[in-house]
Design a protein around this motif. Structure first.
Motif, PDB file in Angstrom:
ATOM      1  N   ASP A 191      -0.837  -5.357   1.232  1.00  0.00           N
ATOM      2  CA  ASP A 191      -0.809  -6.760   1.666  1.00  0.00           C
ATOM      3  C   ASP A 191       0.580  -7.359   1.474  1.00  0.00           C
ATOM      4  OD1 ASP A 191      -3.396  -6.985   2.539  1.00  0.00           O
ATOM      5  OD2 ASP A 191      -4.128  -8.138   0.809  1.00  0.00           O
ATOM      6  N   HIS A 192       1.226  -7.040   0.341  1.00  0.00           N
ATOM      7  CA  HIS A 192       2.565  -7.584   0.083  1.00  0.00           C
ATOM      8  C   HIS A 192       3.529  -7.264   1.229  1.00  0.00           C
ATOM      9  CE1 HIS A 192       2.527  -9.489  -3.811  1.00  0.00           C
ATOM     10  NE2 HIS A 192       2.006  -8.445  -4.416  1.00  0.00           N
ATOM     11  N   LEU A 193       3.373  -6.073   1.807  1.00  0.00           N
ATOM     12  CA  LEU A 193       4.303  -5.648   2.857  1.00  0.00           C
ATOM     13  C   LEU A 193       4.142  -6.485   4.120  1.00  0.00           C
ATOM     14  CD1 LEU A 193       3.975  -1.773   2.377  1.00  0.00           C
ATOM     15  CD2 LEU A 193       5.412  -3.404   1.114  1.00  0.00           C
TER      16      LEU A 193
ATOM     17  N   GLY B 263      -4.353  -9.813 -10.537  1.00  0.00           N
ATOM     18  CA  GLY B 263      -3.170 -10.581 -10.908  1.00  0.00           C
ATOM     19  C   GLY B 263      -2.023 -10.030 -10.092  1.00  0.00           C
ATOM     20  N   CYS B 264      -0.826 -10.560 -10.302  1.00  0.00           N
ATOM     21  CA  CYS B 264       0.320 -10.139  -9.506  1.00  0.00           C
ATOM     22  C   CYS B 264       1.594 -10.411 -10.300  1.00  0.00           C
ATOM     23  CB  CYS B 264       0.338 -10.927  -8.192  1.00  0.00           C
ATOM     24  SG  CYS B 264       1.706 -10.496  -7.121  1.00  0.00           S
ATOM     25  N   LEU B 265       2.509  -9.450 -10.313  1.00  0.00           N
ATOM     26  CA  LEU B 265       3.735  -9.631 -11.095  1.00  0.00           C
ATOM     27  C   LEU B 265       4.597 -10.763 -10.550  1.00  0.00           C
ATOM     28  CD1 LEU B 265       4.753  -5.949 -11.946  1.00  0.00           C
ATOM     29  CD2 LEU B 265       3.361  -7.569 -13.243  1.00  0.00           C
ATOM     30  N   SER B 266       4.371 -11.171  -9.299  1.00  0.00           N
ATOM     31  CA  SER B 266       5.115 -12.301  -8.725  1.00  0.00           C
ATOM     32  C   SER B 266       4.450 -13.639  -9.023  1.00  0.00           C
ATOM     33  CB  SER B 266       5.263 -12.126  -7.214  1.00  0.00           C
ATOM     34  OG  SER B 266       6.057 -10.987  -6.943  1.00  0.00           O
TER      35      SER B 266
ATOM     36  N   ASN C  62       8.661  -5.901  -1.263  1.00  0.00           N
ATOM     37  CA  ASN C  62       8.805  -7.357  -1.059  1.00  0.00           C
ATOM     38  C   ASN C  62       8.972  -8.096  -2.380  1.00  0.00           C
ATOM     39  OD1 ASN C  62       7.583  -6.332   1.395  1.00  0.00           O
ATOM     40  ND2 ASN C  62       7.295  -8.469   1.990  1.00  0.00           N
ATOM     41  N   GLN C  63       8.364  -7.571  -3.441  1.00  0.00           N
ATOM     42  CA  GLN C  63       8.407  -8.244  -4.747  1.00  0.00           C
ATOM     43  C   GLN C  63       9.732  -8.078  -5.470  1.00  0.00           C
ATOM     44  OE1 GLN C  63       4.467  -6.395  -6.017  1.00  0.00           O
ATOM     45  NE2 GLN C  63       4.422  -8.364  -7.055  1.00  0.00           N
ATOM     46  N   VAL C  64      10.625  -7.242  -4.916  1.00  0.00           N
ATOM     47  CA  VAL C  64      11.981  -7.163  -5.451  1.00  0.00           C
ATOM     48  C   VAL C  64      12.972  -7.532  -4.346  1.00  0.00           C
ATOM     49  CG1 VAL C  64      11.501  -5.578  -7.357  1.00  0.00           C
ATOM     50  CG2 VAL C  64      11.981  -4.647  -5.084  1.00  0.00           C
TER      51      VAL C  64
ATOM     52  N   GLN D 132      -4.465  -1.558  -1.746  1.00  0.00           N
ATOM     53  CA  GLN D 132      -4.724  -2.651  -0.803  1.00  0.00           C
ATOM     54  C   GLN D 132      -3.894  -3.884  -1.159  1.00  0.00           C
ATOM     55  OE1 GLN D 132      -9.147  -2.936   0.476  1.00  0.00           O
ATOM     56  NE2 GLN D 132      -9.205  -1.614  -1.311  1.00  0.00           N
ATOM     57  N   HIS D 133      -3.804  -4.179  -2.453  1.00  0.00           N
ATOM     58  CA  HIS D 133      -3.021  -5.333  -2.914  1.00  0.00           C
ATOM     59  C   HIS D 133      -1.540  -5.155  -2.533  1.00  0.00           C
ATOM     60  CE1 HIS D 133      -1.995  -8.455  -6.159  1.00  0.00           C
ATOM     61  NE2 HIS D 133      -0.824  -7.896  -5.898  1.00  0.00           N
ATOM     62  N   GLU D 134      -0.996  -3.962  -2.814  1.00  0.00           N
ATOM     63  CA  GLU D 134       0.427  -3.731  -2.526  1.00  0.00           C
ATOM     64  C   GLU D 134       0.681  -3.677  -1.019  1.00  0.00           C
ATOM     65  OE1 GLU D 134       2.229  -4.245  -4.978  1.00  0.00           O
ATOM     66  OE2 GLU D 134       0.726  -3.937  -6.520  1.00  0.00           O
TER      67      GLU D 134
END
Ligand code: ZN
Length: 198
Positions: free
Chosen positions: A139-141, A93-96, A50-52, A135-137
């Protein structure tokens, strides 16, 4: 093949509920390679599709963040967290969301099942930073950001930074540097139709 870029908040891909991947092909493998490169360049330890701006349930991680430690690189395709135990607070933190940090409560240990790039299923029991990044990644999905999970008073503190990012994206859309939300969503829909049953 197209070059991926990190999607910054509030790109609509970050709110997209992605679908399971049904086809692993050369294009998907190329994207995964690019995701690792983008993740290392931004000094991250995980990056979700999702982040790309790819609407697929997959993410890459390297808990060391060190591109030399390739043996720690992992690709999770169609991941499912099937067990969660305990609870732990830690700063995320988050790269987005560059330069935005806040404490998030997550399960201390998890069991996750997924497929690798060869289509082989695997299962891991994870703890510590490894469990947190998965868990963080994951969630992105589902279109969930860590800022959705911070305490209300933390969100109040972070809100001006989020508002700045929203204003910046709006300006870039008005200048034509970034496509409109409507166009970005249409592209997500098109990509989704290519590699999922959605
Ligand atoms: Zn993130």
């Amino acid at each position: 093949m197209s070059d991926l870029q990190i999607a910054y908040f509030p790109h609509p891909a970050l709110r997209w509920k992605s679908k399971d991947v049904t086809r692993i092909d050369a294009q998907l493998k190329d994207w995964v390679g690019q995701m690792f490169e983008l993740m290392y360049a931004a000094r991250g330890i995980g990056l979700a599709a999702n982040q790309v701006a790819l609407p697929y349930r997959l993410f890459v991680i390297n808990p060391s963040g060190d591109p030399a430690e390739t043996e720690l690189e992992q690709v999770f395709i169609n991941p499912q967290i099937i067990k969660r135990n305990g609870s732990e607070d830690a700063e995320e933190g988050c790269l987005s969301l560059p330069e935005i940090f806040g404490p998030v409560t997550r399960a201390e240990r998890i069991t996750v099942e997924a497929f690798d790039l060869n289509g082989e299923e695997f299962a891991y029991e994870l703890g510590g930073i490894h469990a947190r990044v998965v868990q963080h990644e994951s969630d992105h999905l589902d279109g969930v950001m860590f800022t959705d999970k911070v305490a209300a008073e933390v969100l109040t503190e972070l809100q001006p930074l989020l508002d700045d990012m929203t204003a910046q994206m709006k300006r870039q859309q008005q200048d034509g540097q970034i496509a409109s939300d409507k166009e970005l969503r249409a592209e997500l829909q098109r990509l989704q139709a290519e590699r999922t049953d959605g």
